[in-house]
Write a protein that holds these residues in place. Structure first.
Motif, mmCIF file in Angstrom:
data_model
loop_
_atom_site.group_PDB
_atom_site.id
_atom_site.type_symbol
_atom_site.label_atom_id
_atom_site.label_comp_id
_atom_site.label_asym_id
_atom_site.label_seq_id
_atom_site.Cartn_x
_atom_site.Cartn_y
_atom_site.Cartn_z
ATOM 1 N N GLU A 232 39.727 34.412 41.318
ATOM 2 C CA GLU A 232 38.594 35.133 40.721
ATOM 3 C C GLU A 232 37.838 35.943 41.768
ATOM 4 O O GLU A 232 37.443 37.089 41.517
ATOM 5 C CB GLU A 232 37.675 34.139 40.015
ATOM 6 C CG GLU A 232 38.296 33.549 38.758
ATOM 7 C CD GLU A 232 37.517 32.372 38.198
ATOM 8 O OE1 GLU A 232 36.397 32.124 38.691
ATOM 9 O OE2 GLU A 232 38.031 31.703 37.282
ATOM 10 N N GLU A 233 37.625 35.344 42.938
ATOM 11 C CA GLU A 233 36.899 36.054 43.994
ATOM 12 C C GLU A 233 37.705 37.236 44.533
ATOM 13 O O GLU A 233 37.151 38.296 44.831
ATOM 14 C CB GLU A 233 36.553 35.091 45.130
ATOM 15 C CG GLU A 233 35.430 34.142 44.803
ATOM 16 C CD GLU A 233 34.136 34.864 44.472
ATOM 17 O OE1 GLU A 233 33.762 35.792 45.228
ATOM 18 O OE2 GLU A 233 33.506 34.524 43.451
ATOM 19 N N LYS B 140 37.609 40.032 41.996
ATOM 20 C CA LYS B 140 36.217 40.483 41.878
ATOM 21 C C LYS B 140 35.895 41.490 42.979
ATOM 22 O O LYS B 140 35.134 42.447 42.768
ATOM 23 C CB LYS B 140 35.265 39.289 41.958
ATOM 24 C CG LYS B 140 33.805 39.630 41.725
ATOM 25 C CD LYS B 140 32.935 38.383 41.763
ATOM 26 C CE LYS B 140 31.472 38.721 41.532
ATOM 27 N NZ LYS B 140 30.627 37.489 41.596
ATOM 28 N N LYS B 141 36.474 41.290 44.154
ATOM 29 C CA LYS B 141 36.286 42.238 45.252
ATOM 30 C C LYS B 141 36.781 43.621 44.868
ATOM 31 O O LYS B 141 36.292 44.629 45.383
ATOM 32 C CB LYS B 141 37.021 41.746 46.506
ATOM 33 C CG LYS B 141 36.424 40.500 47.126
ATOM 34 C CD LYS B 141 37.278 39.998 48.289
ATOM 35 C CE LYS B 141 36.698 38.722 48.879
ATOM 36 N NZ LYS B 141 37.533 38.191 49.980
ATOM 37 N N GLY C 280 36.639 44.705 41.786
ATOM 38 C CA GLY C 280 35.894 45.129 40.605
ATOM 39 C C GLY C 280 36.447 44.624 39.292
ATOM 40 O O GLY C 280 36.007 45.050 38.223
ATOM 41 N N TYR C 281 37.414 43.695 39.360
ATOM 42 C CA TYR C 281 38.091 43.227 38.151
ATOM 43 C C TYR C 281 37.772 41.773 37.836
ATOM 44 O O TYR C 281 37.605 40.947 38.746
ATOM 45 C CB TYR C 281 39.610 43.353 38.311
ATOM 46 C CG TYR C 281 40.140 44.753 38.081
ATOM 47 C CD1 TYR C 281 40.696 45.123 36.862
ATOM 48 C CD2 TYR C 281 40.072 45.701 39.095
ATOM 49 C CE1 TYR C 281 41.196 46.407 36.663
ATOM 50 C CE2 TYR C 281 40.567 46.995 38.906
ATOM 51 C CZ TYR C 281 41.113 47.333 37.681
ATOM 52 O OH TYR C 281 41.591 48.606 37.486
ATOM 53 N N ASP C 282 37.741 41.472 36.547
ATOM 54 C CA ASP C 282 37.734 40.090 36.102
ATOM 55 C C ASP C 282 39.150 39.535 36.216
ATOM 56 O O ASP C 282 40.123 40.265 36.010
ATOM 57 C CB ASP C 282 37.303 39.990 34.636
ATOM 58 C CG ASP C 282 35.790 39.880 34.492
ATOM 59 O OD1 ASP C 282 35.122 39.590 35.506
ATOM 60 O OD2 ASP C 282 35.282 40.092 33.376
ATOM 61 N N THR D 201 41.402 35.641 35.480
ATOM 62 C CA THR D 201 41.370 34.252 35.034
ATOM 63 C C THR D 201 42.622 33.526 35.495
ATOM 64 O O THR D 201 43.739 33.989 35.252
ATOM 65 C CB THR D 201 41.293 34.177 33.497
ATOM 66 O OG1 THR D 201 40.136 34.884 33.043
ATOM 67 C CG2 THR D 201 41.211 32.718 33.044
ATOM 68 N N LYS E 5 38.250 45.942 34.123
ATOM 69 C CA LYS E 5 37.547 46.424 35.305
ATOM 70 C C LYS E 5 36.061 46.466 34.990
ATOM 71 O O LYS E 5 35.631 47.094 34.026
ATOM 72 C CB LYS E 5 38.050 47.808 35.703
ATOM 73 C CG LYS E 5 37.472 48.303 37.030
ATOM 74 C CD LYS E 5 38.157 49.591 37.478
ATOM 75 C CE LYS E 5 37.702 49.983 38.873
ATOM 76 N NZ LYS E 5 38.412 51.191 39.362
ATOM 77 N N LYS E 6 35.264 45.780 35.817
ATOM 78 C CA LYS E 6 33.837 45.669 35.563
ATOM 79 C C LYS E 6 32.999 46.638 36.383
ATOM 80 O O LYS E 6 31.970 47.115 35.938
ATOM 81 C CB LYS E 6 33.378 44.233 35.852
ATOM 82 C CG LYS E 6 33.973 43.188 34.911
ATOM 83 C CD LYS E 6 33.530 43.435 33.476
ATOM 84 C CE LYS E 6 34.009 42.333 32.552
ATOM 85 N NZ LYS E 6 33.582 42.530 31.152
ATOM 86 N N THR E 7 33.455 46.902 37.607
ATOM 87 C CA THR E 7 32.692 47.784 38.490
ATOM 88 C C THR E 7 33.640 48.676 39.286
ATOM 89 O O THR E 7 34.768 48.285 39.590
ATOM 90 C CB THR E 7 31.834 46.983 39.488
ATOM 91 O OG1 THR E 7 32.678 46.107 40.251
ATOM 92 C CG2 THR E 7 30.778 46.172 38.758
ATOM 93 N N ARG F 3 34.080 49.760 42.701
ATOM 94 C CA ARG F 3 33.608 49.416 44.032
ATOM 95 C C ARG F 3 34.117 50.417 45.067
ATOM 96 O O ARG F 3 35.327 50.653 45.164
ATOM 97 C CB ARG F 3 34.063 48.008 44.421
ATOM 98 C CG ARG F 3 33.556 46.918 43.478
ATOM 99 C CD ARG F 3 33.454 45.617 44.215
ATOM 100 N NE ARG F 3 32.497 45.698 45.314
ATOM 101 C CZ ARG F 3 32.631 45.045 46.470
ATOM 102 N NH1 ARG F 3 33.699 44.319 46.698
ATOM 103 N NH2 ARG F 3 31.715 45.163 47.408
#
Length: 348
Positions: A84-85, A88-89, A91-93, A95, A177-179, A181
């Motif tokens: 997850e980390e 996340k770097k 910009g993606y979720d 699981t 994709k959440k952000t 980056r």
């Protein structure tokens, strides 16, 4: 859930890594492959090998281990957190689903896997460091690629889920994709984080300078003296560590160069790069400046034999070369910490 197709294969099919180019950490190839299918061109193999710390960090296990990189140890300890980390770097979720979860909710996650494949997005399988790229017989058979092979292999769903597995052999679904980056931020954070890996030392394993020191100590411990030829696992007992030394000494430089291009104040990375070049010289294999007493020249590289490790004089020389690597790693850590501290002070 809509009715399943009988079979499907994503359109992007090629090998995950190219060993000939030094791409020896297969999990990073899996991560790159997923990002490629999601249209992300900047997140290539070397990007992931850098931000995981694999490309900069020697490791040593205090017992026989198949682990090939620092990221493997971290996945072993907490796959969900690591996965997850990592994404996340970018910009993606993401699981991570453990094998136990897969067994408890088999149809749910099979539907999810099929949905991903139908959208041309692969799913990472921890087992074999592979990615699922297709399915047959409505999902009873899964298709995957791994390593240097571009030809999908098949495995029955029953075997994939119910065969004995360890903590890092579940499935990883990279989601939305959440952000967006900026690359400059991702590389900057990676450079700041990498030295922490080099200081890890647990009861079971260690990284960085300590890894070289423990490797040298292991060579001189005498345990090889009583080992029989059929008990000697060349990779697990020795060449795994040579591979890390050779890969990092020769292949980390483009990541360092890119990080400095994006962050011009990271001038200390030039010195870091030079020190990794020195490690490559100590190893002494193809692509490095050969030394008369390099590990390869001493018979302590990929050409290691049990007979060599049982020769007290020869292994003493080999251990001494590895301790040179420990000294270089200490220098790398010192320069890295000093460089970051200098930047921190300049900003204040």
């Amino acid at each position: 859930m809509s009715e399943r197709k009988k079979s499907n294969l994503i359109p992007v099919i090629h090998r995950l890594v190219t060993d000939e180019n030094g791409e020896n950490y297969w999990f990073n190839g899996c991560a790159k492959y997923v990002m490629e299918c999601l249209g992300e061109k900047d997140y290539d193999y070397w990007f992931f090998a850098g931000i995981t710390g694999d490309l900069f960090t020697q490791h040593f296990a205090r017992n026989i281990s198949k682990y090939d990189a620092v990221s493997t140890y971290r996945r072993k300890e907490n796959s969900a957190e690591f996965i997850e980390e990592l994404f996340k770097k970018c910009g993606y979720d993401a699981t991570y689903v453990s094998n136990q979860e897969l067994r408890n909710n088999r149809e749910l996650y099979l539907d999810r896997l099929i949905s991903y494949i139908d959208q041309s997005v692969p799913v990472i399988a921890g087992r074999r460091d592979s990615v699922f790229v297709g399915y047959e017989d409505y999902g009873k058979t899964l298709l995957y690629i791994t390593g240097n092979s571009a030809i999908p292999e098949s495995i029955l769903l029953e075997k994939e889920i119910y065969e004995e597995a360890d903590e890092m052999e579940g499935w990883t679904f990279v989601g939305a994709k959440k952000t967006n980056r900026p690359l400059v931020e991702i590389y900057r954070e990676a450079v700041i984080e990498i030295p922490k890996n080099m200081c890890v030392n647990t009861e079971s394993y260690c990284f960085g300078p300590d890894a070289f020191s423990e490797w040298a100590k292991d060579i001189e411990s005498g345990r090889f003296d009583v080992m029989k030829a059929e008990e000697f696992d060349t990779w697990a007992h020795y060449t795994n560590y040579v591979c890390v030394l050779a890969t990092n000494g020769c292949c980390c430089h483009n990541f360092l160069r890119r990080a400095q291009e994006l962050n011009p104040d990271f001038v200390f990375l030039e010195e870091i790069s030079a020190k990794y070049h020195r490690m490559a010289e100590i190893w002494g294999g193809e692509g490095s400046q050969n030394e008369a007493d390099s590990l390869e020249a001493l018979g302590g590289g990929f050409n290691i034999t049990l007979k060599t490790l049982q020769d007290q004089e020869q292994r003493k020389k080999i251990a001494a070369k590895i301790r040179e690597c420990a000294e270089v790693a200490e220098d790398i850590l010192r320069v890295w910490k000093s460089g970051l501290e200098g930047i921190k002070e300049a900003r204040h």
